[in-house]
Enzyme design. Sequence first.
Site, mmCIF file in Angstrom:
data_model
loop_
_atom_site.group_PDB
_atom_site.id
_atom_site.type_symbol
_atom_site.label_atom_id
_atom_site.label_comp_id
_atom_site.label_asym_id
_atom_site.label_seq_id
_atom_site.Cartn_x
_atom_site.Cartn_y
_atom_site.Cartn_z
ATOM 1 N N HIS A 1 0.617 -1.333 -0.171
ATOM 2 C CA HIS A 1 0.001 -0.151 0.113
ATOM 3 C C HIS A 1 0.954 1.122 -0.005
ATOM 4 O O HIS A 1 0.754 2.238 0.728
ATOM 5 C CB HIS A 1 -0.895 0.131 1.304
ATOM 6 C CG HIS A 1 -1.996 -1.268 1.269
ATOM 7 N ND1 HIS A 1 -2.741 -1.504 2.377
ATOM 8 C CD2 HIS A 1 -2.059 -1.948 0.413
ATOM 9 C CE1 HIS A 1 -3.635 -2.347 2.032
ATOM 10 N NE2 HIS A 1 -3.121 -2.872 0.837
HETATM 11 C C1 LIG Z 1 0.053 -7.534 -4.598
HETATM 12 C C2 LIG Z 1 -0.889 -6.270 -4.380
HETATM 13 C C3 LIG Z 1 -2.036 -6.690 -3.772
HETATM 14 C C4 LIG Z 1 -2.896 -5.596 -3.257
HETATM 15 N N1 LIG Z 1 -4.003 -5.984 -2.683
HETATM 16 C C5 LIG Z 1 -5.113 -4.722 -2.426
HETATM 17 C C6 LIG Z 1 -6.258 -4.922 -1.741
HETATM 18 O O1 LIG Z 1 -6.523 -6.180 -1.502
HETATM 19 N N2 LIG Z 1 -6.955 -4.054 -1.489
HETATM 20 C C7 LIG Z 1 -6.543 -2.761 -1.786
HETATM 21 O O2 LIG Z 1 -7.465 -1.814 -1.612
HETATM 22 N N3 LIG Z 1 -5.439 -2.408 -2.297
HETATM 23 C C8 LIG Z 1 -4.555 -3.403 -2.550
HETATM 24 N N4 LIG Z 1 -3.376 -3.304 -3.241
HETATM 25 C C9 LIG Z 1 -3.101 -1.683 -3.399
HETATM 26 C C10 LIG Z 1 -3.596 -1.152 -4.712
HETATM 27 O O3 LIG Z 1 -3.520 -1.965 -5.620
HETATM 28 C C11 LIG Z 1 -2.874 -0.040 -4.700
HETATM 29 O O4 LIG Z 1 -2.909 0.978 -3.654
HETATM 30 C C12 LIG Z 1 -3.323 1.020 -5.995
HETATM 31 O O5 LIG Z 1 -3.529 -0.127 -7.069
HETATM 32 C C13 LIG Z 1 -2.482 2.200 -6.164
HETATM 33 O O6 LIG Z 1 -3.303 2.915 -7.435
HETATM 34 P P1 LIG Z 1 -2.247 3.861 -8.142
HETATM 35 O O7 LIG Z 1 -3.383 4.327 -9.184
HETATM 36 O O8 LIG Z 1 -1.554 4.806 -7.322
HETATM 37 O O9 LIG Z 1 -1.478 2.957 -9.138
HETATM 38 P P2 LIG Z 1 -1.597 1.621 -10.244
HETATM 39 O O10 LIG Z 1 -2.900 1.063 -9.607
HETATM 40 O O11 LIG Z 1 -0.179 0.800 -9.888
HETATM 41 O O12 LIG Z 1 -1.495 2.183 -11.389
HETATM 42 C C14 LIG Z 1 -0.454 2.756 -12.118
HETATM 43 C C15 LIG Z 1 -0.800 2.620 -13.657
HETATM 44 O O13 LIG Z 1 0.113 3.302 -14.329
HETATM 45 C C16 LIG Z 1 0.438 2.622 -15.251
HETATM 46 N N5 LIG Z 1 1.928 2.908 -15.900
HETATM 47 C C17 LIG Z 1 2.794 2.899 -15.191
HETATM 48 N N6 LIG Z 1 4.083 3.332 -15.782
HETATM 49 C C18 LIG Z 1 3.629 4.211 -16.947
HETATM 50 C C19 LIG Z 1 4.051 4.901 -18.165
HETATM 51 N N7 LIG Z 1 5.234 5.090 -18.074
HETATM 52 N N8 LIG Z 1 3.225 5.209 -19.009
HETATM 53 C C20 LIG Z 1 1.751 4.912 -19.020
HETATM 54 N N9 LIG Z 1 1.303 4.060 -17.930
HETATM 55 C C21 LIG Z 1 2.029 3.806 -16.840
HETATM 56 C C22 LIG Z 1 0.615 1.100 -14.822
HETATM 57 O O14 LIG Z 1 0.517 0.302 -15.746
HETATM 58 C C23 LIG Z 1 -0.484 1.378 -14.144
HETATM 59 O O15 LIG Z 1 -1.807 0.735 -14.634
HETATM 60 C C24 LIG Z 1 -2.316 -4.183 -3.593
HETATM 61 C C25 LIG Z 1 -1.195 -4.068 -4.422
HETATM 62 C C26 LIG Z 1 -0.599 -4.954 -4.658
HETATM 63 C C27 LIG Z 1 0.829 -4.719 -5.669
#
Ligand SMILES: Cc1cc2nc3c(=O)[nH]c(=O)nc-3n(C[C@H](O)[C@H](O)[C@H](O)COP(=O)(O)OP(=O)(O)OC[C@H]3O[C@@H](n4cnc5c(N)ncnc54)[C@H](O)[C@@H]3O)c2cc1C
Length: 263
Positions: free
Chosen positions: A201
Amino acid sequence: MMMMIVPGYLSFPPVSGVEYQNKSAVMVFALGSASERLLRDLSNYKHQVYRDTYPFHNDTRKEGFMFLTTCSQPRSRGQVTLRDSSTSVPPLLDTNYLHQYHDVACMIKAIRRAERLVSTKAFQEIGARIHWPRPERCRTFWRYSAEDQAGLKPKRKRFKSTKQEKKPKEAANVKPKSPKMSPPDEYLECLLREVAVTGHHAAGTCAGGTVVDNHLRVKGVKGLRIMDASVLPTPLSLYPNSVLVGMAEKAADLIRNTPETLI
Ligand SMILES: Cc1cc2nc3c(=O)[nH]c(=O)nc-3n(C[C@H](O)[C@H](O)[C@H](O)COP(=O)(O)OP(=O)(O)OC[C@H]3O[C@@H](n4cnc5c(N)ncnc54)[C@H](O)[C@@H]3O)c2cc1C
């Protein structure tokens, strides 16, 4: 971060119960079976560490479940450092887990609650017992053998006996009671430092108020907003995903409704 085994239960969704108390939580996880591949991918455990943590990894007769314990408001803070201005050079990440002792103490409290849960009638009735992980580096903190872990023999109580003393005859038929196998806090701290896994997280590297303003605009840069977990100024208690989806919806509205001159 402890494993329990009870016989004969079928698989279930990963998290089947959560208990919160004083900023820490206990989750019942992986009822039935835990996939080695999944857990090793998530945890980055080395082979032997995995085996020492999950003694029945390859024994399908031993079904069980895990308690995951966690601190929902950890105080340790990591750091991301840019190594180069080029986006093709990965940054340096220092997660700095468990730097603040507060986080260790908070998780030990949650582990103790899980331990108490196992001693309740409901868990005892299904024959639940804890199989504590026993990573090599923690073994100096508590005498807990592989047999203890597997529940193969009850630990014998040491008692002083003199030659003159004779055991009463009835005592021969009495099975030795298994003493409560409860590790000291030092062992639990060692477990946390050796085999605890992250909840993934991560957040806060572009914290709202510091890097972005209350419209998610990067301060000092025109035409750039950030909307992802990095803008959270402090950790969310447990699961962030639904909150982030809600924030993304809000961000879309903000962008749509902002006059061009204010972008
Ligand atoms: C193994 C695991 C289990 C988890 N389990 C849970 C759970 O059960 N419940 C919960 O609430 N949270 C869970 N989480 C946490 C949750 O997934 C994250 O907090 C959340 O996804 C973060 O969202 P975000 O938008 O910051 O990043 P992300 O969801 O990581 O989104 C970032 C996006 O940017 C894209 N990207 C990256 N670089 C580039 C680039 N250069 N150009 C274009 N696109 C790009 C990636 O492909 C991705 O789609 C888990 C995380 C992990 C890793």
